[in-house]
Design a protein around this motif. Structure first.
Motif, PDB file in Angstrom:
ATOM      1  N   ASN A 197      29.140  10.140  40.464  1.00 61.23           N
ATOM      2  CA  ASN A 197      30.147  11.022  40.104  1.00 61.23           C
ATOM      3  C   ASN A 197      30.445  10.881  38.584  1.00 61.23           C
ATOM      4  O   ASN A 197      30.467  12.007  37.533  1.00 61.23           O
ATOM      5  N   ALA A 198      30.248   9.591  38.065  1.00 60.67           N
ATOM      6  CA  ALA A 198      30.864   8.993  36.618  1.00 60.67           C
ATOM      7  C   ALA A 198      29.692   9.621  35.965  1.00 60.67           C
ATOM      8  O   ALA A 198      29.614   9.823  34.697  1.00 60.67           O
ATOM      9  N   VAL A 213      27.349  12.190  36.536  1.00 62.58           N
ATOM     10  CA  VAL A 213      26.951  13.356  36.572  1.00 62.58           C
ATOM     11  C   VAL A 213      28.097  14.425  36.018  1.00 62.58           C
ATOM     12  O   VAL A 213      27.987  15.467  35.499  1.00 62.58           O
ATOM     13  N   HIS A 214      29.327  14.079  36.254  1.00 57.48           N
ATOM     14  CA  HIS A 214      30.558  14.563  35.984  1.00 57.48           C
ATOM     15  C   HIS A 214      30.590  16.101  36.585  1.00 57.48           C
ATOM     16  O   HIS A 214      30.466  17.158  35.806  1.00 57.48           O
ATOM     17  N   PRO A 215      30.787  16.159  37.666  1.00 53.58           N
ATOM     18  CA  PRO A 215      30.745  17.093  38.602  1.00 53.58           C
ATOM     19  C   PRO A 215      32.059  18.066  38.033  1.00 53.58           C
ATOM     20  O   PRO A 215      32.925  17.747  37.863  1.00 53.58           O
ATOM     21  N   ARG A 216      31.820  19.525  38.357  1.00 50.63           N
ATOM     22  CA  ARG A 216      32.971  20.299  37.740  1.00 50.63           C
ATOM     23  C   ARG A 216      33.284  21.109  38.999  1.00 50.63           C
ATOM     24  O   ARG A 216      32.591  21.560  39.749  1.00 50.63           O
ATOM     25  N   GLY A 217      34.554  21.531  38.829  1.00 47.33           N
ATOM     26  CA  GLY A 217      35.043  22.625  39.748  1.00 47.33           C
ATOM     27  C   GLY A 217      35.427  21.988  40.894  1.00 47.33           C
ATOM     28  O   GLY A 217      35.895  22.363  41.959  1.00 47.33           O
ATOM     29  N   GLY A 218      35.493  20.528  41.228  1.00 46.72           N
ATOM     30  CA  GLY A 218      35.823  19.889  42.265  1.00 46.72           C
ATOM     31  C   GLY A 218      35.091  20.121  43.485  1.00 46.72           C
ATOM     32  O   GLY A 218      35.335  20.295  44.566  1.00 46.72           O
ATOM     33  N   GLY A 219      33.681  20.775  43.337  1.00 46.24           N
ATOM     34  CA  GLY A 219      32.841  20.992  44.473  1.00 46.24           C
ATOM     35  C   GLY A 219      33.178  22.177  45.104  1.00 46.24           C
ATOM     36  O   GLY A 219      32.330  22.551  46.129  1.00 46.24           O
ATOM     37  N   VAL A 220      33.862  23.118  44.390  1.00 48.27           N
ATOM     38  CA  VAL A 220      34.004  24.298  44.957  1.00 48.27           C
ATOM     39  C   VAL A 220      32.909  25.230  44.448  1.00 48.27           C
ATOM     40  O   VAL A 220      32.607  25.378  43.082  1.00 48.27           O
ATOM     41  N   VAL A 221      32.551  26.046  45.318  1.00 47.03           N
ATOM     42  CA  VAL A 221      31.223  26.994  44.885  1.00 47.03           C
ATOM     43  C   VAL A 221      32.108  28.099  44.773  1.00 47.03           C
ATOM     44  O   VAL A 221      32.565  28.861  45.607  1.00 47.03           O
ATOM     45  N   VAL A 222      31.573  28.745  43.471  1.00 46.34           N
ATOM     46  CA  VAL A 222      32.230  30.515  43.242  1.00 46.34           C
ATOM     47  C   VAL A 222      31.020  31.351  43.091  1.00 46.34           C
ATOM     48  O   VAL A 222      30.137  31.213  42.531  1.00 46.34           O
ATOM     49  N   ALA A 223      31.011  32.186  43.924  1.00 41.50           N
ATOM     50  CA  ALA A 223      29.876  33.287  44.123  1.00 41.50           C
ATOM     51  C   ALA A 223      30.334  34.196  43.105  1.00 41.50           C
ATOM     52  O   ALA A 223      31.478  34.782  43.066  1.00 41.50           O
ATOM     53  N   LYS A 224      29.228  34.747  42.384  1.00 45.65           N
ATOM     54  CA  LYS A 224      29.243  35.803  41.503  1.00 45.65           C
ATOM     55  C   LYS A 224      28.887  37.169  42.230  1.00 45.65           C
ATOM     56  O   LYS A 224      27.890  37.106  42.785  1.00 45.65           O
ATOM     57  N   ALA A 280      30.139   0.813  54.249  1.00 48.78           N
ATOM     58  CA  ALA A 280      30.978   1.944  53.727  1.00 48.78           C
ATOM     59  C   ALA A 280      31.473   1.593  52.179  1.00 48.78           C
ATOM     60  O   ALA A 280      31.584   2.598  51.409  1.00 48.78           O
ATOM     61  N   LEU A 281      31.709   0.297  51.697  1.00 49.12           N
ATOM     62  CA  LEU A 281      31.935   0.104  50.464  1.00 49.12           C
ATOM     63  C   LEU A 281      30.887   0.489  49.431  1.00 49.12           C
ATOM     64  O   LEU A 281      31.161   1.078  48.419  1.00 49.12           O
ATOM     65  N   VAL A 282      29.679   0.007  49.800  1.00 46.91           N
ATOM     66  CA  VAL A 282      28.469   0.146  48.959  1.00 46.91           C
ATOM     67  C   VAL A 282      28.338   1.831  48.812  1.00 46.91           C
ATOM     68  O   VAL A 282      28.082   2.130  47.728  1.00 46.91           O
ATOM     69  N   LEU A 283      28.381   2.486  50.011  1.00 43.57           N
ATOM     70  CA  LEU A 283      28.302   4.096  49.794  1.00 43.57           C
ATOM     71  C   LEU A 283      29.396   4.655  48.859  1.00 43.57           C
ATOM     72  O   LEU A 283      29.232   5.456  47.934  1.00 43.57           O
ATOM     73  N   MET A 284      30.527   4.029  48.734  1.00 44.60           N
ATOM     74  CA  MET A 284      31.692   4.713  48.042  1.00 44.60           C
ATOM     75  C   MET A 284      31.473   4.496  46.659  1.00 44.60           C
ATOM     76  O   MET A 284      31.735   5.308  45.756  1.00 44.60           O
ATOM     77  N   ALA A 285      30.967   3.147  46.207  1.00 46.58           N
ATOM     78  CA  ALA A 285      30.633   2.799  44.975  1.00 46.58           C
ATOM     79  C   ALA A 285      29.755   3.533  44.588  1.00 46.58           C
ATOM     80  O   ALA A 285      29.418   3.908  43.035  1.00 46.58           O
ATOM     81  N   ILE A 286      28.524   3.753  45.134  1.00 48.00           N
ATOM     82  CA  ILE A 286      27.421   4.597  44.894  1.00 48.00           C
ATOM     83  C   ILE A 286      27.901   5.906  44.539  1.00 48.00           C
ATOM     84  O   ILE A 286      27.510   6.586  43.330  1.00 48.00           O
ATOM     85  N   GLY A 287      28.593   6.781  45.199  1.00 48.21           N
ATOM     86  CA  GLY A 287      29.220   7.826  45.010  1.00 48.21           C
ATOM     87  C   GLY A 287      30.132   7.860  43.790  1.00 48.21           C
ATOM     88  O   GLY A 287      29.922   8.917  42.910  1.00 48.21           O
TER      89      GLY A 287
END
Length: 176
Positions: free
Chosen positions: A28-29, A31-42, A17-24
Protein backbone atom coordinates in the motif's frame (compact mmCIF):
# COMPACT_ATOMS: atom_id res chain seq x y z
CA UNK A 1 1.20 -33.77 21.36
CA UNK A 2 3.18 -31.76 23.81
CA UNK A 3 2.49 -28.19 24.78
CA UNK A 4 5.80 -27.19 23.16
CA UNK A 5 4.56 -28.35 19.76
CA UNK A 6 1.30 -26.47 20.20
CA UNK A 7 3.25 -23.33 21.06
CA UNK A 8 5.34 -23.77 17.90
CA UNK A 9 2.21 -24.14 15.71
CA UNK A 10 0.55 -21.10 17.30
CA UNK A 11 3.74 -19.05 16.91
CA UNK A 12 4.03 -20.05 13.23
CA UNK A 13 0.41 -19.02 12.57
CA UNK A 14 0.89 -15.65 14.31
CA UNK A 15 4.17 -15.03 12.46
CA UNK A 16 2.51 -15.83 9.11
CA UNK A 17 -0.30 -13.38 9.83
CA UNK A 18 2.20 -10.65 10.81
CA UNK A 19 4.27 -11.23 7.64
CA UNK A 20 1.16 -10.99 5.44
CA UNK A 21 0.09 -7.77 7.17
CA UNK A 22 3.57 -6.29 6.71
CA UNK A 23 3.58 -7.19 3.01
CA UNK A 24 0.16 -5.55 2.62
CA UNK A 25 1.33 -2.35 4.35
CA UNK A 26 4.49 -2.18 2.24
CA UNK A 27 2.46 -2.76 -0.93
CA UNK A 28 0.00 0.00 0.00
CA UNK A 29 2.85 2.38 0.75
CA UNK A 30 4.39 1.72 -2.68
CA UNK A 31 1.20 1.85 -4.71
CA UNK A 32 -0.84 4.52 -2.87
CA UNK A 33 -4.34 3.13 -3.41
CA UNK A 34 -7.02 5.75 -3.90
CA UNK A 35 -10.63 5.79 -2.84
CA UNK A 36 -10.23 3.29 -0.04
CA UNK A 37 -10.81 0.39 -2.42
CA UNK A 38 -14.30 1.53 -3.37
CA UNK A 39 -15.07 0.91 -7.02
CA UNK A 40 -17.13 3.61 -8.67
CA UNK A 41 -18.87 2.62 -11.89
CA UNK A 42 -19.20 5.25 -14.57
CA UNK A 43 -22.54 5.19 -16.30
CA UNK A 44 -22.62 5.72 -20.05
CA UNK A 45 -23.84 9.06 -21.30
CA UNK A 46 -27.46 9.11 -22.38
CA UNK A 47 -27.93 8.48 -26.07
CA UNK A 48 -28.02 11.54 -28.25
CA UNK A 49 -29.82 12.07 -31.48
CA UNK A 50 -27.09 11.18 -34.01
CA UNK A 51 -27.25 11.97 -37.66
CA UNK A 52 -28.40 8.99 -39.70
CA UNK A 53 -25.50 6.93 -41.01
CA UNK A 54 -24.81 7.09 -44.71
CA UNK A 55 -26.09 3.96 -46.42
CA UNK A 56 -23.35 1.45 -47.16
CA UNK A 57 -22.32 1.25 -50.77
CA UNK A 58 -23.92 -1.86 -52.24
CA UNK A 59 -21.54 -4.63 -53.20
CA UNK A 60 -21.08 -4.62 -56.94
CA UNK A 61 -20.79 -7.90 -58.88
CA UNK A 62 -17.25 -9.10 -59.56
CA UNK A 63 -17.80 -8.77 -63.32
CA UNK A 64 -18.37 -5.02 -62.98
CA UNK A 65 -15.36 -4.67 -60.68
CA UNK A 66 -13.15 -6.66 -63.05
CA UNK A 67 -13.98 -4.26 -65.90
CA UNK A 68 -12.41 -1.49 -63.78
CA UNK A 69 -9.65 -3.62 -62.22
CA UNK A 70 -5.94 -2.95 -62.63
CA UNK A 71 -3.70 -6.05 -62.88
CA UNK A 72 -0.64 -3.96 -61.94
CA UNK A 73 -2.31 -3.02 -58.66
CA UNK A 74 -3.23 -6.68 -58.26
CA UNK A 75 0.44 -7.62 -58.59
CA UNK A 76 1.16 -5.30 -55.65
CA UNK A 77 -1.62 -6.87 -53.57
CA UNK A 78 -0.31 -10.32 -54.57
CA UNK A 79 2.89 -9.62 -52.63
CA UNK A 80 0.96 -10.71 -49.53
CA UNK A 81 0.40 -14.07 -51.22
CA UNK A 82 4.01 -14.69 -52.28
CA UNK A 83 4.88 -16.01 -48.84
CA UNK A 84 2.89 -19.14 -49.64
CA UNK A 85 2.28 -19.10 -53.42
CA UNK A 86 4.29 -18.80 -56.61
CA UNK A 87 2.93 -17.18 -59.75
CA UNK A 88 5.43 -18.05 -62.48
CA UNK A 89 4.71 -20.66 -65.14
CA UNK A 90 6.23 -23.97 -64.10
CA UNK A 91 7.34 -22.70 -60.67
CA UNK A 92 7.35 -25.13 -57.78
CA UNK A 93 4.63 -25.17 -55.18
CA UNK A 94 5.35 -23.61 -51.81
CA UNK A 95 3.11 -23.95 -48.75
CA UNK A 96 0.30 -23.20 -51.20
CA UNK A 97 0.03 -24.26 -54.84
CA UNK A 98 1.43 -22.37 -57.82
CA UNK A 99 -1.26 -20.01 -59.10
CA UNK A 100 -0.28 -19.89 -62.78
CA UNK A 101 -3.40 -20.37 -64.93
CA UNK A 102 -5.67 -20.64 -61.87
CA UNK A 103 -8.69 -18.78 -63.30
CA UNK A 104 -11.25 -21.37 -64.46
CA UNK A 105 -8.94 -24.22 -63.39
CA UNK A 106 -10.41 -27.14 -61.44
CA UNK A 107 -10.25 -26.77 -57.66
CA UNK A 108 -7.56 -29.02 -56.28
CA UNK A 109 -6.22 -29.69 -59.75
CA UNK A 110 -2.59 -28.59 -59.33
CA UNK A 111 -0.46 -31.70 -59.75
CA UNK A 112 1.99 -32.42 -56.97
CA UNK A 113 0.21 -30.39 -54.28
CA UNK A 114 -1.48 -31.90 -51.23
CA UNK A 115 -4.82 -30.07 -50.89
CA UNK A 116 -7.01 -30.16 -47.81
CA UNK A 117 -9.91 -32.62 -47.81
CA UNK A 118 -12.28 -29.65 -47.49
CA UNK A 119 -11.01 -28.05 -50.69
CA UNK A 120 -11.06 -31.34 -52.58
CA UNK A 121 -14.67 -31.87 -51.47
CA UNK A 122 -15.68 -28.49 -52.95
CA UNK A 123 -16.25 -29.47 -56.55
CA UNK A 124 -16.08 -27.12 -59.50
CA UNK A 125 -13.56 -24.66 -60.81
CA UNK A 126 -12.07 -21.35 -59.76
CA UNK A 127 -14.48 -19.01 -61.50
CA UNK A 128 -14.28 -15.25 -61.03
CA UNK A 129 -17.14 -15.43 -58.53
CA UNK A 130 -15.65 -18.31 -56.54
CA UNK A 131 -12.23 -16.62 -56.43
CA UNK A 132 -13.90 -13.45 -55.15
CA UNK A 133 -15.79 -15.37 -52.45
CA UNK A 134 -12.67 -17.32 -51.44
CA UNK A 135 -10.46 -14.23 -51.29
CA UNK A 136 -13.06 -12.41 -49.20
CA UNK A 137 -12.89 -14.98 -46.36
CA UNK A 138 -11.24 -18.31 -47.22
CA UNK A 139 -12.36 -20.06 -44.02
CA UNK A 140 -15.98 -18.98 -44.59
CA UNK A 141 -16.01 -20.12 -48.24
CA UNK A 142 -14.29 -23.46 -47.56
CA UNK A 143 -14.46 -24.33 -43.86
CA UNK A 144 -11.47 -26.36 -42.65
CA UNK A 145 -9.26 -25.21 -45.53
CA UNK A 146 -5.52 -25.26 -44.85
CA UNK A 147 -5.22 -21.67 -46.04
CA UNK A 148 -4.60 -19.43 -43.03
CA UNK A 149 -4.98 -16.10 -44.86
CA UNK A 150 -7.76 -14.00 -43.29
CA UNK A 151 -8.98 -12.56 -46.58
CA UNK A 152 -9.23 -9.23 -48.39
CA UNK A 153 -11.97 -6.88 -47.18
CA UNK A 154 -11.81 -4.39 -50.04
CA UNK A 155 -13.67 -5.43 -53.18
CA UNK A 156 -11.29 -3.28 -55.23
CA UNK A 157 -8.25 -5.26 -53.96
CA UNK A 158 -9.98 -8.55 -54.71
CA UNK A 159 -10.86 -7.43 -58.23
CA UNK A 160 -7.31 -6.21 -58.86
CA UNK A 161 -5.76 -9.46 -57.64
CA UNK A 162 -8.22 -11.56 -59.66
CA UNK A 163 -7.36 -9.47 -62.75
CA UNK A 164 -3.69 -10.15 -62.00
CA UNK A 165 -4.34 -13.89 -61.58
CA UNK A 166 -6.23 -13.83 -64.89
CA UNK A 167 -3.12 -12.38 -66.56
CA UNK A 168 -1.08 -15.36 -65.33
CA UNK A 169 -1.90 -17.51 -68.30
CA UNK A 170 -0.80 -18.07 -71.90
CA UNK A 171 -4.44 -17.55 -72.89
CA UNK A 172 -6.32 -15.59 -70.18
CA UNK A 173 -9.90 -16.60 -69.44
CA UNK A 174 -12.56 -14.32 -70.96
CA UNK A 175 -14.02 -11.73 -68.61
CA UNK A 176 -17.56 -12.39 -67.41
Amino acid sequence: MSSMELNKLAGAAILSALVLMAIGMIGNALVHPRGGGVVVAKLPAPPTQAAPAAPAEPERPIGVLLAEANPADGAKVFRKCKTCHTDAKGAKNKIGPNLWNIVNAARGGQAGFSYSKALLAKEGSWTYESLDAFLTRPKAYIPKTKMVFAGLKKARDRADIIAYLRSLSDSPAPLP
